[in-house]
Motif scaffolding. Structure first.
Motif, PDB file in Angstrom:
ATOM      1  N   LEU A   5      14.550   3.708   3.397  1.00  0.00           N
ATOM      2  CA  LEU A   5      14.242   3.518   1.975  1.00  0.00           C
ATOM      3  C   LEU A   5      13.126   2.499   1.786  1.00  0.00           C
ATOM      4  O   LEU A   5      12.281   2.630   0.907  1.00  0.00           O
ATOM      5  CB  LEU A   5      15.508   3.071   1.223  1.00  0.00           C
ATOM      6  N   ILE A   6      13.143   1.484   2.632  1.00  0.00           N
ATOM      7  CA  ILE A   6      12.112   0.450   2.524  1.00  0.00           C
ATOM      8  C   ILE A   6      10.756   0.992   2.977  1.00  0.00           C
ATOM      9  O   ILE A   6       9.751   0.870   2.289  1.00  0.00           O
ATOM     10  CB  ILE A   6      12.497  -0.789   3.357  1.00  0.00           C
ATOM     11  N   VAL A   7      10.747   1.594   4.129  1.00  0.00           N
ATOM     12  CA  VAL A   7       9.492   2.072   4.699  1.00  0.00           C
ATOM     13  C   VAL A   7       8.861   3.148   3.823  1.00  0.00           C
ATOM     14  O   VAL A   7       7.641   3.212   3.677  1.00  0.00           O
ATOM     15  CB  VAL A   7       9.731   2.605   6.130  1.00  0.00           C
ATOM     16  N   ALA A  29       7.788  -8.148   1.740  1.00  0.00           N
ATOM     17  CA  ALA A  29       6.511  -7.472   1.993  1.00  0.00           C
ATOM     18  C   ALA A  29       6.133  -7.766   3.437  1.00  0.00           C
ATOM     19  O   ALA A  29       5.965  -8.919   3.820  1.00  0.00           O
ATOM     20  CB  ALA A  29       5.443  -7.975   1.047  1.00  0.00           C
ATOM     21  N   ARG A  30       6.045  -6.729   4.228  1.00  0.00           N
ATOM     22  CA  ARG A  30       5.919  -6.970   5.651  1.00  0.00           C
ATOM     23  C   ARG A  30       4.698  -6.276   6.227  1.00  0.00           C
ATOM     24  O   ARG A  30       4.342  -5.171   5.816  1.00  0.00           O
ATOM     25  CB  ARG A  30       7.165  -6.430   6.353  1.00  0.00           C
ATOM     26  N   ALA A  82      11.038  -1.278  -3.028  1.00  0.00           N
ATOM     27  CA  ALA A  82       9.789  -2.037  -2.967  1.00  0.00           C
ATOM     28  C   ALA A  82      10.044  -3.495  -2.613  1.00  0.00           C
ATOM     29  O   ALA A  82      11.153  -3.990  -2.774  1.00  0.00           O
ATOM     30  CB  ALA A  82       9.076  -1.947  -4.312  1.00  0.00           C
ATOM     31  N   PRO A  83       9.026  -4.177  -2.117  1.00  0.00           N
ATOM     32  CA  PRO A  83       9.172  -5.608  -1.848  1.00  0.00           C
ATOM     33  C   PRO A  83       9.676  -6.336  -3.081  1.00  0.00           C
ATOM     34  O   PRO A  83       9.216  -6.077  -4.199  1.00  0.00           O
ATOM     35  CB  PRO A  83       7.744  -6.041  -1.488  1.00  0.00           C
ATOM     36  N   GLY A  84      10.647  -7.203  -2.881  1.00  0.00           N
ATOM     37  CA  GLY A  84      11.221  -7.945  -3.987  1.00  0.00           C
ATOM     38  C   GLY A  84      12.505  -7.333  -4.515  1.00  0.00           C
ATOM     39  O   GLY A  84      13.309  -8.004  -5.151  1.00  0.00           O
ATOM     40  N   ALA A  85      12.695  -6.063  -4.261  1.00  0.00           N
ATOM     41  CA  ALA A  85      13.911  -5.404  -4.731  1.00  0.00           C
ATOM     42  C   ALA A  85      15.138  -6.029  -4.069  1.00  0.00           C
ATOM     43  O   ALA A  85      15.073  -6.504  -2.944  1.00  0.00           O
ATOM     44  CB  ALA A  85      13.858  -3.911  -4.422  1.00  0.00           C
ATOM     45  N   LEU A  96      12.558   8.686  12.157  1.00  0.00           N
ATOM     46  CA  LEU A  96      11.232   8.488  11.572  1.00  0.00           C
ATOM     47  C   LEU A  96      11.107   7.087  10.970  1.00  0.00           C
ATOM     48  O   LEU A  96      10.115   6.380  11.182  1.00  0.00           O
ATOM     49  CB  LEU A  96      10.976   9.544  10.488  1.00  0.00           C
ATOM     50  N   ALA A  97      12.135   6.685  10.242  1.00  0.00           N
ATOM     51  CA  ALA A  97      12.094   5.362   9.624  1.00  0.00           C
ATOM     52  C   ALA A  97      12.004   4.274  10.682  1.00  0.00           C
ATOM     53  O   ALA A  97      11.233   3.312  10.550  1.00  0.00           O
ATOM     54  CB  ALA A  97      13.346   5.157   8.767  1.00  0.00           C
TER      55      ALA A  97
END
Lengths: 126, 126, 126, 126
Positions: free
Chosen positions: B28-30, B82-83, B35-38, A104-105
């Motif tokens: 985890l990102i998606v 951030a994508r 979060a962006p920046g982490a 899924l990811a």
DNA sequence: GTGGTCTAGACCACG
DNA sequence: GTGGTCTAGACCACA
């Protein structure tokens, strides 16, 4: 079976060809499209149809035979076997959850929405 | 990130370790957990936590960087980017459908019911 | 492991080479001569020692891996695994009785007495 | 002979059918259950009973005839022959020791204990 | 370094 | 006819 081209492989995929073949035939069996007793194409025949070496198909058949999905013996055509699936162990379930989550990811990072992904699942009724 | 052991790999899986790591971090990102920046754990740190060679983790990060999910250019720490996800091409969608179908077939042949599999999906809300 | 030439194969036997190799390595493991954690020779190394193609050895290792006796993964040396043997089903027992009976009959028709055969068994303490 | 179903074959075994048949008939002869002069079932009859092609049974009989256990020259019925067994050569003995050892290892890895295996042997008095 | 996959094709075993 | 085994060697994937 493959007159209707029910099996297709993508040689550029990271998934090895023999596992793609096994996976798709397994799907046909589990979904009932290939009923117990049905015969599978000869390894050399399917190999020609798919454009791979017969060893590659033989490898796929061997894996399915080990899993108990099909019956292959010397000199006989491969046949689908009536198999009783053992109940899934919790460990296995967790493993598939991880694999589904990863898929899924990956799909979402390729641009699919969560909703699109769910539809793939729902629209796949056997 | 991995103080809470959010990443787990199974060395006995046919899925290579580096792709499991990439897949889980990508998840985890998606899903927004990262979060962006982490910042991501250092390669060597995560490698120790997971018990793998650090080249293996580096390979996973490299892949995520290539996909644009993380940025490793500023010094040593990897950061989530951030994508913009481009819309999925129909070809891609079909590919994921096939992969989902194969995963389902494999799961069913391992003893999971279709319903159990669906629950894996539903119970995985981000 | 094979510096001491503990594995020997007979190419003129009806038993395929890869199964002879698997059988002998399995014997070493079951008897404890190869303890859990022990490393096996690299497939290409053992292949040279035995005078066969490395694919043949790889096939044997693959079978042992499927049985859960050894652990092989990409890029890592093959290792003996600590395995718990499930209890034998009556069906299996009957199968081995038949195979033992056939082996005995074959041995007797080759000139061994029943007593000689029993001594083979008794003199084989691990 | 096979009214009492003394011969049984397992098509899922790696052992070819013709060798299973030969092995079991040989066992009956060597153990004395089939005395010299006794007639064997007709090839086609036994083939039907066992559910195999009659060529398979014929192949088994041919092998037994070659070994001198049976005689098929007088007309159509196969008869057990009174045979002198030559003493076993040491090389042969070693070969059977290896085969017995491998069978034991396989049995143990299938869940039989060494003691269970010995009992198979002891409980098989002719 | 390790093992994995695939192709090519010979030759055998089985039914 | 069927599948099984093995060799030869290229090329890849992984740690």
């Amino acid at each position: 079976m493959n007159g209707e081209a029910q099996v297709r492989i993508d040689l550029s995929s990271p998934e090895p060809a023999y596992r793609q073949i096994a996976g798709q035939v397994r799907a046909l069996i589990v979904e009932g499209a290939l009923a117990p007793g049905a015969t599978l194409p000869a390894v050399r025949r399917l190999a020609i149809d798919l454009g791979v070496h017969f060893n590659t198909v033989a490898e796929a058949y061997r894996q399915l035979a080990e899993e108990g999905h099909i019956d292959v013996s010397h000199g006989r055509v491969a046949r689908v076997v009536a198999r009783q699936v053992p109940p899934a162990e919790p460990e296995k379930v967790a493993q598939y959850q991880a694999r589904l989550r990863n898929l899924l990811a990956e799909a979402r990072s390729a641009g699919l929405t969560r909703e699109q992904f769910r539809e793939l699942f729902e629209g796949d009724e056997p």
